[in-house]
Design a protein around this motif. Structure first.
Motif, mmCIF file in Angstrom:
data_model
loop_
_atom_site.group_PDB
_atom_site.id
_atom_site.type_symbol
_atom_site.label_atom_id
_atom_site.label_comp_id
_atom_site.label_asym_id
_atom_site.label_seq_id
_atom_site.Cartn_x
_atom_site.Cartn_y
_atom_site.Cartn_z
ATOM 1 N N LEU A 26 29.740 36.224 46.241
ATOM 2 C CA LEU A 26 30.542 35.705 47.346
ATOM 3 C C LEU A 26 30.451 34.185 47.434
ATOM 4 O O LEU A 26 31.447 33.510 47.730
ATOM 5 C CB LEU A 26 30.086 36.350 48.665
ATOM 6 N N LEU A 27 29.270 33.632 47.166
ATOM 7 C CA LEU A 27 29.110 32.175 47.220
ATOM 8 C C LEU A 27 29.886 31.493 46.098
ATOM 9 O O LEU A 27 30.493 30.432 46.305
ATOM 10 C CB LEU A 27 27.615 31.818 47.101
ATOM 11 N N SER A 103 30.783 41.252 37.277
ATOM 12 C CA SER A 103 31.444 41.718 38.502
ATOM 13 C C SER A 103 32.319 40.648 39.141
ATOM 14 O O SER A 103 32.926 40.900 40.197
ATOM 15 C CB SER A 103 30.384 42.194 39.516
ATOM 16 N N LEU A 104 32.383 39.473 38.558
ATOM 17 C CA LEU A 104 33.122 38.366 39.176
ATOM 18 C C LEU A 104 34.579 38.724 39.492
ATOM 19 O O LEU A 104 35.057 38.419 40.596
ATOM 20 C CB LEU A 104 33.052 37.130 38.266
ATOM 21 N N PRO A 105 35.347 39.364 38.588
ATOM 22 C CA PRO A 105 36.742 39.659 38.936
ATOM 23 C C PRO A 105 36.891 40.603 40.118
ATOM 24 O O PRO A 105 37.902 40.539 40.829
ATOM 25 C CB PRO A 105 37.300 40.286 37.647
ATOM 26 N N PHE A 106 35.900 41.459 40.361
ATOM 27 C CA PHE A 106 35.991 42.396 41.478
ATOM 28 C C PHE A 106 35.849 41.691 42.827
ATOM 29 O O PHE A 106 36.201 42.261 43.856
ATOM 30 C CB PHE A 106 34.913 43.480 41.337
ATOM 31 N N VAL A 107 35.322 40.495 42.812
ATOM 32 C CA VAL A 107 35.193 39.711 44.041
ATOM 33 C C VAL A 107 36.298 38.664 44.121
ATOM 34 O O VAL A 107 36.907 38.454 45.179
ATOM 35 C CB VAL A 107 33.798 39.044 44.100
ATOM 36 N N VAL A 108 36.578 38.015 43.013
ATOM 37 C CA VAL A 108 37.549 36.917 43.023
ATOM 38 C C VAL A 108 38.973 37.419 43.279
ATOM 39 O O VAL A 108 39.703 36.830 44.082
ATOM 40 C CB VAL A 108 37.483 36.142 41.678
ATOM 41 N N GLN A 109 39.375 38.504 42.636
ATOM 42 C CA GLN A 109 40.773 38.929 42.736
ATOM 43 C C GLN A 109 41.194 39.338 44.151
ATOM 44 O O GLN A 109 42.257 38.911 44.614
ATOM 45 C CB GLN A 109 41.049 40.042 41.722
ATOM 46 N N PHE A 149 37.075 39.798 52.514
ATOM 47 C CA PHE A 149 35.675 39.483 52.199
ATOM 48 C C PHE A 149 34.831 40.758 52.195
ATOM 49 O O PHE A 149 33.958 40.922 51.335
ATOM 50 C CB PHE A 149 35.118 38.490 53.221
ATOM 51 N N VAL A 150 35.095 41.647 53.139
ATOM 52 C CA VAL A 150 34.362 42.915 53.171
ATOM 53 C C VAL A 150 34.666 43.732 51.917
ATOM 54 O O VAL A 150 33.771 44.296 51.277
ATOM 55 C CB VAL A 150 34.728 43.705 54.445
ATOM 56 N N GLY A 156 32.019 44.303 44.715
ATOM 57 C CA GLY A 156 31.013 43.626 43.891
ATOM 58 C C GLY A 156 29.691 44.384 43.904
ATOM 59 O O GLY A 156 29.044 44.557 42.864
ATOM 60 N N PHE A 157 29.306 44.868 45.084
ATOM 61 C CA PHE A 157 28.049 45.621 45.213
ATOM 62 C C PHE A 157 28.140 46.927 44.420
ATOM 63 O O PHE A 157 27.234 47.255 43.630
ATOM 64 C CB PHE A 157 27.788 45.915 46.694
#
Length: 225
Positions: A26-27, A103-109, A149-150, A156-157
């Motif tokens: 997230l950061l 896991s970056l794409p699962f948070v960024v997209q 964000f949630v 990501g988790f």
């Protein structure tokens, strides 16, 4: 569910890895997603493709190159060892590095899509009233995108909990150090201990199903909404 001490260590390690990785994701992912949501040129498309690469790349390919990068004879591995005195490859820290990249794409997209949907006129109106870019983000973008964000954090988790190929390549199978649940499951299958494998597999299925149900029970929480 009767788990052995080693399996409980794997549960604890998996949750710890997923928690640490999600915070870092997230950061790192928030400013990256915001920047990508404002890009229209070829360079932005190239960076977006790099971020999305783990979605299509075999995990063993990513794990192989990470293993070479984090090894003691590579510069990143040497720098880490000179600072911490410990080898980076086959450590918990290596798992975190691999998890964040994988896991970056699962948070960024999800965040990128949400940021792109923030009405531009609201940001321009705030700018005319003297709001700085950071104030615009905290007062307008953040509240409008809080559901994303949630979703991003949950995906990501969950994706980190289910990792296998990358963590096996860069972490190996060290109980209490790098043996996460997916590796413990693989261990049981190799030993033909299907009863223990079922316990872990059913637990992972239940966790994933409940998480997805929680995300999808309200259509307004779906990605892209």
């Amino acid at each position: 569910m009767l788990l052995s001490e080693t399996e409980w260590q794997a549960v604890t390690l998996t949750l710890r890895l997923a928690g640490v990785s999600t915070v870092i994701l997230l950061l790192v992912g928030t400013p990256l997603a915001y920047w990508l949501s404002r890009q229209r040129g070829s360079f932005g498309a190239f960076v977006e493709a790099l971020v999305a690469l783990p979605l299509v790349l075999p995990p063993t390919v990513l794990g192989f190159y990470l293993l070479l990068t984090l090894a003691p004879d590579a510069l990143p591995g040497q720098l880490w060892q000179s600072v911490t005195g410990r080898q980076l490859a086959f450590s918990f820290s290596a798992l975190v590095v691999g998890s964040v990249i994988y896991s970056l794409p699962f948070v960024v997209q999800p965040l990128q899509q949400a940021f792109a949907r923030v009405p531009e006129n609201l940001l321009k109106a705030a700018a005319t009233l003297g709001a700085s870019p950071m104030s615009q983000f905290s007062a307008i973008t953040l509240p409008l995108c809080k559901r994303s964000f949630v979703i991003a954090g949950a995906l990501g988790f969950a994706h980190t909990v289910g990792e296998f190929g990358v963590v096996l390549m860069i972490g190996g199978n060290i109980p209490g150090e790098t043996q996460v649940l997916s590796i413990a499951l693989y261990d049981h299958v190799e030993a033909m201990d299907y009863g223990s494998a079922h316990q872990i597999a059913i637990g992972l299925v239940a966790f994933s199903l409940l998480l997805l149900f929680w995300l999808y029970r309200d259509r307004g929480w779906r990605i892209g909404r």
